[in-house]
Write an enzyme that holds these catalytic residues in place. Structure first.
Site, PDB file in Angstrom:
ATOM      1  CB  SER A  14      -0.900   0.014   1.244  1.00 32.31           C
ATOM      2  OG  SER A  14      -0.112  -0.126   2.411  1.00 32.31           O
ATOM      3  NE  ARG A  15       1.524   2.833   4.994  1.00 30.27           N
ATOM      4  CZ  ARG A  15       2.261   2.757   6.093  1.00 30.27           C
ATOM      5  NH1 ARG A  15       3.350   3.478   6.215  1.00 30.27           N
ATOM      6  NH2 ARG A  15       1.913   1.938   7.062  1.00 30.27           N
ATOM      7  CG  ASN A  90       7.930  -4.633   1.412  1.00 26.42           C
ATOM      8  OD1 ASN A  90       9.043  -4.113   1.393  1.00 26.42           O
ATOM      9  ND2 ASN A  90       6.819  -3.909   1.528  1.00 26.42           N
ATOM     10  CB  SER A 142      16.441  -3.756   8.173  1.00 25.18           C
ATOM     11  OG  SER A 142      17.095  -2.664   8.784  1.00 25.18           O
ATOM     12  CE1 TYR A 155      12.114  -3.073  11.453  1.00 25.13           C
ATOM     13  CE2 TYR A 155      14.401  -2.382  11.582  1.00 25.13           C
ATOM     14  CZ  TYR A 155      13.267  -2.614  10.837  1.00 25.13           C
ATOM     15  OH  TYR A 155      13.276  -2.408   9.480  1.00 25.13           O
ATOM     16  CE  LYS A 159      12.726  -5.809   8.772  1.00 21.59           C
ATOM     17  NZ  LYS A 159      11.959  -6.190   7.578  1.00 21.59           N
ATOM     18  CB  ILE A 188      14.625   3.308   1.530  1.00 22.99           C
ATOM     19  CG1 ILE A 188      15.706   2.197   1.480  1.00 22.99           C
ATOM     20  CG2 ILE A 188      13.963   3.501   0.168  1.00 22.99           C
ATOM     21  CD1 ILE A 188      16.889   2.465   0.576  1.00 22.99           C
TER      22      ILE A 188
HETATM   23  N1  LIG Z   1      12.511   2.633   4.564  1.00 15.92           N
HETATM   24  C1  LIG Z   1      13.680   2.290   5.046  1.00 15.92           C
HETATM   25  O1  LIG Z   1      14.556   3.141   5.320  1.00 15.92           O
HETATM   26  C2  LIG Z   1      14.009   0.836   5.280  1.00 15.92           C
HETATM   27  C3  LIG Z   1      15.284   0.530   5.773  1.00 15.92           C
HETATM   28  C4  LIG Z   1      15.623  -0.800   5.992  1.00 15.92           C
HETATM   29  C5  LIG Z   1      14.699  -1.793   5.719  1.00 15.92           C
HETATM   30  N2  LIG Z   1      13.470  -1.480   5.244  1.00 15.92           N
HETATM   31  C6  LIG Z   1      12.532  -2.586   5.003  1.00 15.92           C
HETATM   32  O2  LIG Z   1      11.855  -2.415   3.782  1.00 15.92           O
HETATM   33  C7  LIG Z   1      10.526  -2.961   3.903  1.00 15.92           C
HETATM   34  C8  LIG Z   1       9.511  -1.917   3.471  1.00 15.92           C
HETATM   35  O3  LIG Z   1       9.664  -0.764   4.292  1.00 15.92           O
HETATM   36  P1  LIG Z   1       8.964   0.636   3.947  1.00 15.92           P
HETATM   37  O4  LIG Z   1       9.902   1.683   4.405  1.00 15.92           O
HETATM   38  O5  LIG Z   1       8.473   0.622   2.557  1.00 15.92           O
HETATM   39  O6  LIG Z   1       7.731   0.577   4.975  1.00 15.92           O
HETATM   40  P2  LIG Z   1       6.425   1.499   5.078  1.00 15.92           P
HETATM   41  O7  LIG Z   1       6.439   2.582   4.054  1.00 15.92           O
HETATM   42  O8  LIG Z   1       6.289   1.848   6.517  1.00 15.92           O
HETATM   43  O9  LIG Z   1       5.239   0.475   4.673  1.00 15.92           O
HETATM   44  C9  LIG Z   1       4.955  -0.589   5.510  1.00 15.92           C
HETATM   45  C10 LIG Z   1       3.963  -1.519   4.849  1.00 15.92           C
HETATM   46  O10 LIG Z   1       3.710  -2.619   5.739  1.00 15.92           O
HETATM   47  C11 LIG Z   1       2.301  -2.731   5.949  1.00 15.92           C
HETATM   48  N3  LIG Z   1       2.007  -3.175   7.316  1.00 15.92           N
HETATM   49  C12 LIG Z   1       2.375  -2.558   8.463  1.00 15.92           C
HETATM   50  N4  LIG Z   1       1.884  -3.225   9.524  1.00 15.92           N
HETATM   51  C13 LIG Z   1       1.194  -4.280   9.032  1.00 15.92           C
HETATM   52  C14 LIG Z   1       0.440  -5.316   9.630  1.00 15.92           C
HETATM   53  N5  LIG Z   1       0.314  -5.418  10.960  1.00 15.92           N
HETATM   54  N6  LIG Z   1      -0.155  -6.221   8.827  1.00 15.92           N
HETATM   55  C15 LIG Z   1      -0.040  -6.114   7.481  1.00 15.92           C
HETATM   56  N7  LIG Z   1       0.658  -5.155   6.855  1.00 15.92           N
HETATM   57  C16 LIG Z   1       1.262  -4.243   7.620  1.00 15.92           C
HETATM   58  C17 LIG Z   1       1.754  -1.326   5.705  1.00 15.92           C
HETATM   59  O11 LIG Z   1       0.371  -1.411   5.402  1.00 15.92           O
HETATM   60  P3  LIG Z   1      -0.656  -0.194   5.795  1.00 15.92           P
HETATM   61  O12 LIG Z   1      -0.425   0.908   4.788  1.00 15.92           O
HETATM   62  O13 LIG Z   1      -1.996  -0.817   5.680  1.00 15.92           O
HETATM   63  O14 LIG Z   1      -0.326   0.214   7.186  1.00 15.92           O
HETATM   64  C18 LIG Z   1       2.620  -0.852   4.553  1.00 15.92           C
HETATM   65  O15 LIG Z   1       2.111  -1.322   3.337  1.00 15.92           O
HETATM   66  C19 LIG Z   1      10.370  -3.390   5.364  1.00 15.92           C
HETATM   67  O16 LIG Z   1      10.585  -4.782   5.481  1.00 15.92           O
HETATM   68  C20 LIG Z   1      11.454  -2.623   6.089  1.00 15.92           C
HETATM   69  O17 LIG Z   1      11.930  -3.264   7.253  1.00 15.92           O
HETATM   70  C21 LIG Z   1      13.096  -0.177   5.025  1.00 15.92           C
END
Ligand SMILES: NC(=O)c1ccc[n+]([C@@H]2O[C@H](COP(=O)([O-])OP(=O)(O)OC[C@H]3O[C@@H](n4cnc5c(N)ncnc54)[C@H](OP(=O)(O)O)[C@@H]3O)[C@@H](O)[C@H]2O)c1
Length: 253
Positions: A14-15, A90, A142, A155, A159, A188
């Site tokens: 979704s995001r 993810n 991560s 967290y 991971k 990111i």
């Molecule tokens: N962004 C970074 O800097 C970063 C760094 C290291 C690793 N990562 C990894 O990359 C991946 C994506 O991260 P992102 O930054 O894109 O995250 P994000 O923008 O926060 O999006 C999180 C997603 O997970 C869903 N979600 C959250 N809680 C949930 C639940 N209880 N049940 C089902 N779905 C749920 C959300 O759905 P809703 O919209 O419905 O809430 C949303 O689609 C993750 O595994 C994260 O650990 C990200």
């Protein structure tokens, strides 16, 4: 079209990174299951964009902290498409607590979504993939799986566990032509890293910028493609050099 007629589930699409990944799969011919934790405007928007690229795509909200809800999601996928070719684990929950104050219920919630959900989802997906003769599973970790920071005990540990789950699944599923790999993003630009936090990273990342979701989606889609058929159990860091070393971003040291 690398993914023509492939059925792909990207959890948390979704995001953020998941949404970008869903767009990329859809633009390369896949039928994409767009997922969020519940019905929301963001989920609807992401789904509408995916549907324009790939009309047979499906929207499936599911709370990943609920194992029965995950089983129901896979039942619907099997009934609707009859197969699943690619699973991207993810979705994520993240928050911070000092170790001494970390509530047990937060530990359990983070582990339910970040580690138990990928286990249950991967097992259900792999059972379908065995019947089909193969498939791909990609887990999104991560840099905190091997380098932690304050307030991240739950967290980081979830991971780190996911990385070992990747390796164990890769080992046991290779015989069924299922490749399981891991992508390890650095900082990111998504909702997870608000603009103030992104600013802080500028001095920590040798590339002097945060990454963008398409830069992670590109790696995920490569690992999901046939070009990666001989890669399994591997982990790919995409972090602009963030984790190269403690002085990576300090030319004075
Ligand atoms: N962004 C970074 O800097 C970063 C760094 C290291 C690793 N990562 C990894 O990359 C991946 C994506 O991260 P992102 O930054 O894109 O995250 P994000 O923008 O926060 O999006 C999180 C997603 O997970 C869903 N979600 C959250 N809680 C949930 C639940 N209880 N049940 C089902 N779905 C749920 C959300 O759905 P809703 O919209 O419905 O809430 C949303 O689609 C993750 O595994 C994260 O650990 C990200």
């Amino acid at each position: 079209m690398r993914f023509a007629e492939k059925v792909v589930l990207v959890t948390g699409s979704s995001r953020g990174i998941g949404r970008e990944t869903a767009f990329r799969f859809a633009s390369e011919g896949a039928h994409v299951i767009v997922h969020g934790h519940a019905e929301s405007e963001k989920l609807e928007q992401a789904f509408n964009q995916v549907k324009q690229l790939s009309p047979n795509s499906l929207k499936l909200p599911c709370e990943l902290g609920d194992a029965d809800a995950i089983r129901e999601m896979f039942r619907i996928i099997e009934a609707h498409f009859g197969r699943l070719d690619i699973l991207v684990n993810n979705a994520v929950v993240q928050n911070g607590y000092p170790f001494l104050e970390l509530p047990e219920k937060e530990w359990d919630r983070i582990f339910a979504v970040n580690l138990k959900a990928p286990f249950i989802s991967s097992q259900l997906a792999a059972k379908m993939m065995v019947k089909q003769g193969g498939g791909k599973i990609i887990n999104i970790g991560s840099v905190h799986e091997f380098q932690t920071k304050r307030n991240f005990a739950h967290y980081s540990t979830s991971k780190g566990g996911l990385l070992m789950l990747t390796k164990n699944m890769a080992l046991e599923l290779a015989q069924y032509n299922i490749q399981v790999n891991h992508v390890t993003p650095g900082a990111i630009a998504t909702d997870l890293t608000d603009p103030a936090r992104q600013q802080q990273f500028l001095t920590a990342v040798p590339a002097a910028r945060v990454g963008q979701p398409p830069e992670i989606a590109a790696m995920i889609c490569f690992l999901a493609s046939d070009e990666a058929n001989y890669i399994t159990g591997a982990s790919f860091v995409v972090d602009g050099g963030l984790t190269l070393g403690f002085c990576a971003s300090r030319p004075d040291l």
